[in-house]
Scaffold this motif. Structure first.
Motif, PDB file in Angstrom:
ATOM      1  N   THR A   1       6.383   0.729  11.596  1.00  0.00           N
ATOM      2  CA  THR A   1       7.460   1.695  11.370  1.00  0.00           C
ATOM      3  C   THR A   1       8.792   0.968  11.411  1.00  0.00           C
TER       4      THR A   1
ATOM      5  N   LYS B   1       5.555   5.615   9.046  1.00  0.00           N
ATOM      6  CA  LYS B   1       4.681   4.451   8.987  1.00  0.00           C
ATOM      7  C   LYS B   1       4.534   3.954   7.546  1.00  0.00           C
TER       8      LYS B   1
ATOM      9  N   GLU C   1      -3.433  -7.112   6.311  1.00  0.00           N
ATOM     10  CA  GLU C   1      -2.649  -5.880   6.311  1.00  0.00           C
ATOM     11  C   GLU C   1      -1.897  -5.677   7.615  1.00  0.00           C
ATOM     12  N   ILE C   2      -0.867  -4.835   7.539  1.00  0.00           N
ATOM     13  CA  ILE C   2      -0.160  -4.403   8.736  1.00  0.00           C
ATOM     14  C   ILE C   2       0.427  -3.024   8.483  1.00  0.00           C
ATOM     15  N   THR C   3       0.342  -2.166   9.481  1.00  0.00           N
ATOM     16  CA  THR C   3       0.983  -0.855   9.438  1.00  0.00           C
ATOM     17  C   THR C   3       2.040  -0.814  10.525  1.00  0.00           C
TER      18      THR C   3
ATOM     19  N   THR D   1      -0.017 -10.225   9.994  1.00  0.00           N
ATOM     20  CA  THR D   1      -1.059  -9.404   9.390  1.00  0.00           C
ATOM     21  C   THR D   1      -2.348  -9.478  10.207  1.00  0.00           C
ATOM     22  N   ASP D   2      -3.254  -8.545   9.954  1.00  0.00           N
ATOM     23  CA  ASP D   2      -4.553  -8.564  10.619  1.00  0.00           C
ATOM     24  C   ASP D   2      -5.544  -9.379   9.786  1.00  0.00           C
TER      25      ASP D   2
ATOM     26  N   THR E   1       2.413   0.731   5.217  1.00  0.00           N
ATOM     27  CA  THR E   1       1.348  -0.266   5.234  1.00  0.00           C
ATOM     28  C   THR E   1       1.584  -1.275   4.114  1.00  0.00           C
ATOM     29  N   TRP E   2       1.552  -2.563   4.490  1.00  0.00           N
ATOM     30  CA  TRP E   2       1.676  -3.665   3.530  1.00  0.00           C
ATOM     31  C   TRP E   2       0.430  -4.529   3.588  1.00  0.00           C
ATOM     32  N   ARG E   3       0.128  -5.160   2.456  1.00  0.00           N
ATOM     33  CA  ARG E   3      -0.979  -6.107   2.394  1.00  0.00           C
ATOM     34  C   ARG E   3      -0.463  -7.399   1.748  1.00  0.00           C
TER      35      ARG E   3
ATOM     36  N   VAL F   1       0.855  -1.187   0.000  1.00  0.00           N
ATOM     37  CA  VAL F   1       0.000   0.000   0.000  1.00  0.00           C
ATOM     38  C   VAL F   1       0.891   1.237   0.000  1.00  0.00           C
ATOM     39  N   THR F   2       1.930   1.206   0.831  1.00  0.00           N
ATOM     40  CA  THR F   2       2.998   2.197   0.757  1.00  0.00           C
ATOM     41  C   THR F   2       3.968   1.726  -0.321  1.00  0.00           C
TER      42      THR F   2
END
Length: 295
Positions: A234, A188, A230-232, A225-226, A190-192, A177-178
């Motif tokens: 740093t 921060k 996903e996870i956000t 991941t959730d 964010t990956w999926r 996502v980032t």
């Protein structure tokens, strides 16, 4: 897809990539670009490919480049140039004729099997095509595991874009996502993760920075991941990192069960004492080199 004559046997590549969610002592396959962002009218990167004991150290064997694909921002395939086959690593150059982001990936699908013939246990490792030719369909005590592995990195010429970040829908994939070439220390990201195009929920993954030989410690970060895959998080320090994950998730000391991302359970199934763990019918791995830039 390129098929190039390299030196490392396919079986070793398959085993190395199947262990992409590796521990501290495992040999690690990796591809490492000379830079992930190049600002130039004529942009080039050189890529090293190897299997090593120390992450990004050139200390073991070259990584075979069968299955190499390079995709440009316009979706067209790019041919690697100046391919060199070394004793400890393989290298190639990528000319980035267009501005935008490129995906450099090694994707392999392999079959591992055991069966009995004439009272003896036989073992097979190879492609789906050779499996069908060499292993009888009615073989006795046939056990088959199919593995899909993806090892990749992303590089950008001048301005990043997102065309090559679209998932293929096959295997385990990281959908950043980032943007992977816009990761910065202290910010921060964010990956999926997706498995066959679906959210890979509760998937553990590992993040290891390069330079282990100079630190003396692995500095591995483990996250999960959730429910949306996903996870956000740093990343505190700049540098080159290797992110890796594998499915199905295997609990310590137990065989891998049928559960996994998106499934109920997924922590493995208990087995009777004294029996070896059963291999899953399918094993999917992912690994990628990413660069985290300074703040």
């Amino acid at each position: 897809m390129m098929t190039l004559p390299m030196t490392l046997p396919k079986a070793l590549v398959a085993l190395a990539l199947a262990g992409a969610a590796f521990g501290a002592q495992a040999h690690k396959p990796w591809i490492l670009p000379s830079s992930t962002v190049v600002e130039a009218k004529e942009a080039w990167v050189t890529v090293d490919a190897a299997v090593s004991e120390g992450l990004f150290d050139i200390d073991h064997v070259p990584l075979r480049l069968d299955g190499l694909t390079i995709t440009g921002p316009d979706g067209a395939s790019v041919t690697p140039e100046n391919v060199s086959n070394g004793k400890l690593r393989n290298t190639f150059d990528v000319k980035m004729a267009r501005s935008g982001t490129y995906r450099i990936a090694l994707v392999n699908q392999n079959v591992m099997a055991s069966y009995k013939a004439g009272g003896e246990t036989k073992r097979f490792r190879g492609t789906e095509e050779t499996f069908r030719k060499e292993v009888p369909a009615n073989a006795e005590e046939l056990r088959v595991t199919r593995t899909t592995s993806r090892l990749e990195t992303f590089v950008t010429a001048n301005e990043p874009d997102t065309a090559v970040l679209k998932p293929t829908g096959t295997g385990l994939e990281l959908v950043p996502v980032t943007h992977p070439n816009e990761l910065r220390a202290g910010e921060k990201a964010t990956w999926r993760f997706l498995l066959d195009g679906q959210p890979a929920a509760n998937l553990p993954f590992s993040l290891i920075p390069g330079g282990v030989r100079y630190r003396g410690t692995l500095n591995e970060t483990r996250q999960s991941t959730d429910a949306k895959g996903e996870i956000t998080f740093t990343i505190p320090a700049a540098g080159m990192y290797l992110v890796s994950a594998a499915w199905p998730v295997q609990a310590r000391g137990e065989g891998a069960g049928p559960g996994g991302p998106g499934a109920q359970g997924g922590q493995g199934q208990a087995r009777p004492a004294g029996q070896p763990p059963q291999q899953p019918a399918r094993r999917v791995t992912y690994a990628a080199t990413v660069e985290v830039l300074p703040e």
